[in-house]
Design a protein around this motif. Structure first.
Motif, PDB file in Angstrom:
ATOM      1  N   GLU A 217       0.837  -1.304   0.170  1.00 42.60           N
ATOM      2  CA  GLU A 217      -0.162   0.024  -0.082  1.00 42.60           C
ATOM      3  C   GLU A 217       1.046   1.033   0.196  1.00 42.60           C
ATOM      4  O   GLU A 217       0.387   2.317  -0.113  1.00 42.60           O
ATOM      5  CB  GLU A 217      -0.817  -0.332   1.341  1.00 42.60           C
ATOM      6  N   VAL A 218       2.340   1.478   1.037  1.00 40.04           N
ATOM      7  CA  VAL A 218       2.935   2.329   0.725  1.00 40.04           C
ATOM      8  C   VAL A 218       3.802   2.866  -0.681  1.00 40.04           C
ATOM      9  O   VAL A 218       3.028   3.666  -1.050  1.00 40.04           O
ATOM     10  CB  VAL A 218       3.758   2.007   2.273  1.00 40.04           C
ATOM     11  N   GLY A 219       4.131   1.157  -1.331  1.00 40.20           N
ATOM     12  CA  GLY A 219       5.107   1.527  -2.692  1.00 40.20           C
ATOM     13  C   GLY A 219       4.058   2.079  -3.573  1.00 40.20           C
ATOM     14  O   GLY A 219       4.241   2.737  -4.025  1.00 40.20           O
ATOM     15  N   ASN A 220       2.529   1.911  -3.841  1.00 36.60           N
ATOM     16  CA  ASN A 220       1.580   2.032  -4.764  1.00 36.60           C
ATOM     17  C   ASN A 220       0.920   3.726  -4.273  1.00 36.60           C
ATOM     18  O   ASN A 220       0.909   4.443  -5.168  1.00 36.60           O
ATOM     19  CB  ASN A 220       0.087   1.117  -4.582  1.00 36.60           C
ATOM     20  N   ALA A 221       1.210   3.723  -2.839  1.00 36.70           N
ATOM     21  CA  ALA A 221       1.256   5.365  -3.008  1.00 36.70           C
ATOM     22  C   ALA A 221       2.032   6.160  -3.269  1.00 36.70           C
ATOM     23  O   ALA A 221       1.797   7.241  -3.906  1.00 36.70           O
ATOM     24  CB  ALA A 221       0.758   5.646  -1.559  1.00 36.70           C
ATOM     25  N   ILE A 222       3.162   6.034  -2.841  1.00 34.55           N
ATOM     26  CA  ILE A 222       5.031   7.055  -3.021  1.00 34.55           C
ATOM     27  C   ILE A 222       4.426   6.748  -4.756  1.00 34.55           C
ATOM     28  O   ILE A 222       4.118   7.926  -5.856  1.00 34.55           O
ATOM     29  CB  ILE A 222       5.710   6.111  -2.967  1.00 34.55           C
ATOM     30  N   ILE A 223       4.494   5.575  -5.707  1.00 34.94           N
ATOM     31  CA  ILE A 223       4.198   5.143  -7.047  1.00 34.94           C
ATOM     32  C   ILE A 223       3.017   6.688  -7.704  1.00 34.94           C
ATOM     33  O   ILE A 223       3.298   7.084  -9.007  1.00 34.94           O
ATOM     34  CB  ILE A 223       3.873   4.004  -7.616  1.00 34.94           C
ATOM     35  N   ASP A 224       1.818   6.352  -7.315  1.00 36.43           N
ATOM     36  CA  ASP A 224       1.169   6.842  -7.591  1.00 36.43           C
ATOM     37  C   ASP A 224       1.714   8.674  -7.448  1.00 36.43           C
ATOM     38  O   ASP A 224       0.826   9.394  -8.473  1.00 36.43           O
ATOM     39  CB  ASP A 224      -0.230   6.745  -6.843  1.00 36.43           C
ATOM     40  N   TYR A 225       2.055   9.080  -6.303  1.00 40.80           N
ATOM     41  CA  TYR A 225       2.241  10.552  -6.170  1.00 40.80           C
ATOM     42  C   TYR A 225       3.426  10.734  -7.541  1.00 40.80           C
ATOM     43  O   TYR A 225       3.694  12.014  -8.112  1.00 40.80           O
ATOM     44  CB  TYR A 225       3.210  10.807  -4.758  1.00 40.80           C
ATOM     45  N   LEU A 226       4.898   9.820  -7.288  1.00 36.37           N
ATOM     46  CA  LEU A 226       5.455   9.830  -8.602  1.00 36.37           C
ATOM     47  C   LEU A 226       5.149  10.159  -9.803  1.00 36.37           C
ATOM     48  O   LEU A 226       5.427  10.723 -10.512  1.00 36.37           O
ATOM     49  CB  LEU A 226       6.400   9.383  -8.259  1.00 36.37           C
ATOM     50  N   LYS A 227       4.411   9.489 -10.675  1.00 34.59           N
ATOM     51  CA  LYS A 227       3.259   9.233 -11.404  1.00 34.59           C
ATOM     52  C   LYS A 227       2.621  10.556 -11.853  1.00 34.59           C
ATOM     53  O   LYS A 227       2.817  11.195 -12.903  1.00 34.59           O
ATOM     54  CB  LYS A 227       2.840   7.720 -12.317  1.00 34.59           C
ATOM     55  N   ASN A 228       1.850  11.001 -11.154  1.00 34.23           N
ATOM     56  CA  ASN A 228       0.799  11.198 -11.654  1.00 34.23           C
ATOM     57  C   ASN A 228       0.992  12.566  -9.849  1.00 34.23           C
ATOM     58  O   ASN A 228      -0.573  13.632 -10.431  1.00 34.23           O
ATOM     59  CB  ASN A 228      -0.714  11.220 -10.847  1.00 34.23           C
ATOM     60  N   GLY A 229       1.600  12.803  -9.155  1.00 34.28           N
ATOM     61  CA  GLY A 229       1.815  14.309  -8.190  1.00 34.28           C
ATOM     62  C   GLY A 229       2.693  14.943  -8.294  1.00 34.28           C
ATOM     63  O   GLY A 229       2.228  16.686  -8.206  1.00 34.28           O
ATOM     64  N   ARG A 230       3.627  14.485  -8.557  1.00 27.57           N
ATOM     65  CA  ARG A 230       5.129  15.300  -8.331  1.00 27.57           C
ATOM     66  C   ARG A 230       5.397  16.053  -9.192  1.00 27.57           C
ATOM     67  O   ARG A 230       5.328  15.868 -10.596  1.00 27.57           O
ATOM     68  CB  ARG A 230       6.347  13.755  -7.688  1.00 27.57           C
ATOM     69  N   PRO A 231       5.345  17.105  -8.770  1.00 22.11           N
ATOM     70  CA  PRO A 231       5.772  18.321 -10.029  1.00 22.11           C
ATOM     71  C   PRO A 231       7.149  17.972 -10.751  1.00 22.11           C
ATOM     72  O   PRO A 231       8.205  17.251  -9.472  1.00 22.11           O
ATOM     73  CB  PRO A 231       6.204  19.051  -9.181  1.00 22.11           C
ATOM     74  N   LYS A 232       7.685  18.146 -12.184  1.00 22.91           N
ATOM     75  CA  LYS A 232       9.012  17.776 -12.736  1.00 22.91           C
ATOM     76  C   LYS A 232       9.837  18.559 -11.823  1.00 22.91           C
ATOM     77  O   LYS A 232      10.576  19.733 -11.659  1.00 22.91           O
ATOM     78  CB  LYS A 232       8.610  18.076 -14.008  1.00 22.91           C
ATOM     79  N   SER A 233      10.815  17.899 -11.015  1.00 22.26           N
ATOM     80  CA  SER A 233      12.172  18.452 -10.687  1.00 22.26           C
ATOM     81  C   SER A 233      13.197  17.149 -10.594  1.00 22.26           C
ATOM     82  O   SER A 233      13.237  16.012 -10.256  1.00 22.26           O
ATOM     83  CB  SER A 233      11.103  18.603  -9.299  1.00 22.26           C
ATOM     84  N   ASN A 234      14.570  17.874 -10.368  1.00 17.18           N
ATOM     85  CA  ASN A 234      15.704  17.081 -10.044  1.00 17.18           C
ATOM     86  C   ASN A 234      16.496  16.802  -8.969  1.00 17.18           C
ATOM     87  O   ASN A 234      17.030  16.056  -8.872  1.00 17.18           O
ATOM     88  CB  ASN A 234      16.829  18.178 -10.981  1.00 17.18           C
ATOM     89  N   LEU A 235      15.681  17.084  -7.933  1.00 16.87           N
ATOM     90  CA  LEU A 235      15.508  17.066  -6.914  1.00 16.87           C
ATOM     91  C   LEU A 235      15.425  14.952  -6.165  1.00 16.87           C
ATOM     92  O   LEU A 235      14.837  14.479  -6.433  1.00 16.87           O
ATOM     93  CB  LEU A 235      14.561  17.948  -5.249  1.00 16.87           C
TER      94      LEU A 235
END
Length: 344
Positions: A217-235
Motif C-alpha cells: 500500500e505504501v509503495g503504490n501510494a508513493i508511485i501514484d504520487y511520483l507518476k501523477n502528482g509530483r512536480p517535475k524536478s531534479n531534486l
C-alpha cells in the motif's frame, strides 16, 4: 503576523530576490543569536566554548545558549551582576517562573555550575543543591488511535489532486511504518530499494540506520504520487512542496498535512495530539495488541534503547488488565475492631 500578511511579505521577497540576484531564496528569516554580555555572560560563554570543544551538536549548543541567556536576563532583573552573588533562591525562582522546559533548564544550570566549580571560575559548589533540587517530567500518556480510527483517517484522504496523492503517501509512511515527520520529509529516492521492497534510511533524530519493508500500500501510494502528482524536478527528495519554486518537503509541511487530515477525518481528537507522532504511537499500540515483543517494536521504530519503547506499555490496556491482581475481601470484623474507632 496573519497568514494573509505573510503571503504578501513572501510575494515581495520573491520579486526582490529575482530583481537583485535572480535566485529565489527558500526561506527568508534572520535567526536570533542570544548574546551573553557582561561579566556574567562572559563566564557563561566559557561553558559554550567548552561544549563546542566537546563536539556537542549545534542543536544542543543553541539550547544551552538560549537557557543561559534567559538565566542571565533573570539575574540582571534581580540586580545580580557577579557570579558570587548567585544563590539557590535565584536558581529556584528562575526555574519556577519559566513556562516550559523546566527539566532541561535545571540540567543546563547543573552543568553550568559544575563547570564553573571544576574550572575554578566559581569557588562555591552547588552540587549538593542540584542533587536535592529536581524537577520531574510530568507523566505523559502517548496519544494514539485505534486500528479502526487509523483506517478512517487513511481513507479520508482525497487522492484526486496532486497534493492529496502526496499527503496520502506521507500519511501511510507515518501510520504503517511509524516514520517521524523529519524522516518522511527527508526521504530520498536512494533510500528506496524497489527491487527488494525495502526502505533504508538514517533517522534524523537518532542518526540510527533502520531498514523497513516497503509495504504494498505504501509503495503504490508513493508511485501514484511520483507518476501523477509530483512536480517535475531534479531534486533527490521524494516529496516536494506544492507551490513553486518547488523544494523538498519540510518537517513543518508533513506535520501540517497530517494534522489537517486527522482533523478532517472525523475521528475523536478530544484531549489528543493529532500529528504524525500520534500515528507512530498508534502503530506501536497496534503491535502491542498483536503481542509483538518490545525488542521488535524498538527495532521497527528505530529506538536507540528498548527503555524508550517501554513508554508504550502505558497504552497497552489489554495487557495491563492481565497484570491486575484480585483484591482479597476483608472481613467485617476488621472494620468493627475497637468499636470501629478507625473507620467512623
Amino acid at each position: 503576523v496573519r497568514h494573509q500578511e505573510r503571503e504578501k511579505i513572501r510575494s515581495i521577497q520573491v520579486l526582490d530576490d529575482m530583481l537583485m540576484t535572480g535566485v529565489i531564496r527558500k526561506r527568508c528569516f534572520t535567526p536570533v543569536f542570544h548574546r551573553l554580555d557582561g561579566e556574567l555572560g562572559q563566564d557563561m560563554e566559557k561553558l559554550v566554548h567548552h561544549l563546542v570543544n566537546l563536539r556537542r551538536s549545534a542543536v544542543t549548543i543553541n539550547d544551552y545558549r538560549l537557557y543561559l541567556s534567559e538565566f542571565l536576563y533573570h539575574l540582571e532583573n534581580k540586580g545580580v551582576h557577579h557570579k558570587e552573588e548567585i544563590t539557590e533562591k535565584h536558581i529556584v525562582s528562575f526555574v519556577l517562573a519559566h513556562p516550559t522546559n523546566k527539566v532541561n533548564i535545571v540540567s543546563a544550570l547543573r552543568v553550568l555550575f559544575r563547570f564553573w566549580h571544576e574550572e575554578h571560575i566559581l569557588e562555591r559548589d552547588f552540587s549538593l543543591f542540584f542533587e536535592a533540587f529536581r524537577v520531574r517530567h510530568p507523566e505523559r500518556v502517548p496519544s494514539f488511535f485505534s486500528k479502526t480510527e487509523i483506517l478512517k483517517i487513511e481513507n479520508s484522504v482525497s487522492r484526486s489532486s496532486a497534493v492529496g496523492k502526496r499527503n496520502y503517501a506521507m500519511t501511510l509512511l507515518a501510520s504503517r511504518l511509524g516514520l517521524r515527520a523529519s524522516d518522511i520529509a527527508n526521504l530520498q529516492f536512494g533510500d528506496i530499494d524497489w527491487d527488494n521492497s525495502l526502505i533504508t534510511l538514517t533517522m534524523k533524530k537518532t542518526q540510527k540506520v533502520i531498514q523497513l519493508p516497503l509495504l504494498t500500500e505504501v509503495g503504490n501510494a508513493i508511485i501514484d504520487y511520483l507518476k501523477n502528482g509530483r512536480p517535475k524536478s531534479n531534486l533527490k527528495s521524494v516529496f516536494l512542496s506544492s507551490r513553486a519554486p518547488y523544494t523538498g518537503a519540510t518537517k513543518a509541511c508533513v506535520c501540517a498535512a497530517i494534522n489537517g487530515i486527522i482533523v478532517r477525518s472525523g475521528v475523536d481528537i478530544n484531549l489528543k495530539h493529532h500529528g504524525p507522532h500520534s500515528l507512530r504511537h498508534s502503530l506501536a499500540s497496534a503491535m502491542l495488541q498483536d503481542e509483538t515483543s518490545l525488542p521488535v517494536i524498538s527495532e521497527s521504530l528505530g529506538h536507540s534503547h528498548t527503555d524508550t519503547t517501554m513508554m508504550y506499555l502505558k497504552i497497552d490496556i489489554t495487557s495491563l488488565i492481565k497484570c491486575a491482581l484480585p483484591v482479597p475481601s476483608v472481613s467485617e470484623g476488621f472494620y468493627t475492631q475497637r468499636g470501629g474507632a478507625f473507620y467512623e
